[in-house]
Design a protein around this motif. Structure first.
Motif: not given
Length: 385
Positions: A192-210
């Motif tokens: 899902a990350i590879q399909r939906h996140i455009n790393f050319a534009v996104v400068k930060c990917v938050l991975v949040a969890s308990p």
């Protein structure tokens, strides 16, 4: 959004021609449109034709119509905008006064005319046409068996994927079923990350969890990336930031955005600014309630005393159908700015905007306590008793 032409008179009547280029531009357009406006755009109309022999056929013809806007429908997930209204300009295919629905399309220009362009609408156009306002933050909010992959744009929080996998409990002496299900879950999130996140534009990917879910997931993701030589993930490893959240549901994204490590990394994004402003308001409400007001009447009284330091207001209020009510909110925004206050217009599609909506959609942090309002409230309530 591209601004093609802007023709405004001294009384702020006039028209603007725009070309929506991104899906988010439809959200901006939705906030620009009001019932009673005039919209000119290209559309497809089904036209009946009669041949010389008397047989009747129908053709779909592209034509340009000018409508008086009667209803506006916006689909936030698909970013589709439909505008219904009556035709107000002569057309060879559509009669005057006939109803039609235009679906505004990306990369196809439209012209919007208003009797009054106020400051809030004009500011919205400036924001929409500023190339710096792009989706530069992505987030994966997760817990065991549930994950949401989101894009955080300046005006919207878009859920791009929801991953749900049933994870069996660990059994004494046998964890293989639990481990296999967890691995399957992690693999679906990576896809899902590879399909939906455009790393050319996104400068930060938050991975949040308990708990330790985020650490275990990131370890798995990058181990698999090394094994499969996934250059996309390996080259963007530095963009992933692990933060705490109470759950894997979308509302937990607000907690992730409040994290100090995140706010320093995203200091120049609108989303982080909104979250911080709302957090400051809640702290003020808890510690100095005389300096934190919400509700239109209370905020207006504080503004009369020139006490507002920061005004928090939802863009949903500017879509009010009643012109007088809408003008009241616009006057409040203009007045706070004249008094050197800061105005933050929250997007109702952001998690922070949803929270502000529960507080009537308008709140203010004050420069100094305004006790008179509280006293008046007490007096009026005691009289009612």
């Amino acid at each position: 959004m591209k601004l093609v032409r802007k023709d405004l008179e001294k009384d702020n009547a006039g028209q603007v021609t725009l070309i929506p280029e991104e899906p988010e531009d439809m959200w901006h357009t939705y906030n620009l449109l009001q019932v009673g406006d005039s919209l000119r755009a290209s559309t497809i109309r089904k036209v009946q034709t009669e041949s010389a022999t008397g047989s009747v056929g129908s053709n779909r013809i592209r034509t340009t119509l000018t409508l008086c806007v009667a209803a506006i429908d916006f689909d936030s997930q698909a970013c589709q905008l439909r505008v219904r209204g009556t035709n107000i300009q002569e057309n060879e295919y559509v009669k005057m006064g006939a109803y039609h629905t235009i679906e505004l399309e990306p990369n196809r220009q439209f012209t919007l005319a208003k009797k009054q362009w106020d400051s809030v609408v004009l500011e919205r156009i400036e924001q929409a046409c500023d190339p710096a306002w792009n989706a530069d933050v992505a987030a994966v909010v997760m817990q065991e068996g549930l994950a949401h992959v989101c894009l955080v744009t300046p005006n919207m929080t878009l859920t791009r994927a929801k991953v749900e996998v049933n994870i069996p409990r660990k059994r004494k002496g046998n964890c293989s079923q639990h481990d296999r299900a967890l691995e399957r879950f992690y693999e679906q999130v990576v896809q899902a990350i590879q399909r939906h996140i455009n790393f050319a534009v996104v400068k930060c990917v938050l991975v949040a969890s308990p708990g330790f879910v985020r650490e275990q997931f990131c370890d798995y993701m990058f181990q698999q990336a090394v094994k499969t030589d996934n250059k996309l993930l390996l080259e963007n490893r530095s963009k992933f930031l692990q933060v705490h959240s109470s759950s894997g549901h979308k509302y937990a994204l607000k907690e992730a955005l409040c994290d100090p490590a995140v706010t320093s990394r995203l200091s120049d994004t609108k989303a982080a600014g909104e979250v911080k402003a709302l957090d400051d308001f809640y702290k003020m409400l808890q510690h100095e309630p005389d300096r934190a007001f919400y509700g239109l009447k209370h905020v207006e009284k504080a503004n009369e005393a020139m006490a507002i330091d920061t005004l928090l207001i939802s863009d949903e209020l500017f879509r009010h159908q009643d012109v007088a009510t809408r003008a009241r909110y616009v006057r409040l925004v203009d007045s706070v700015r004249e008094n050197m206050g800061t105005v933050r217009i929250f997007s109702s599609l952001h998690v922070s905007g949803e929270q502000l909506g529960r507080l009537t959609g308008v709140a203010a942090i004050l420069r100094f306590p305004v006790a008179e309002v509280s006293d008046q409230e007490d007096d009026s309530s005691s009289e009612e008793d």
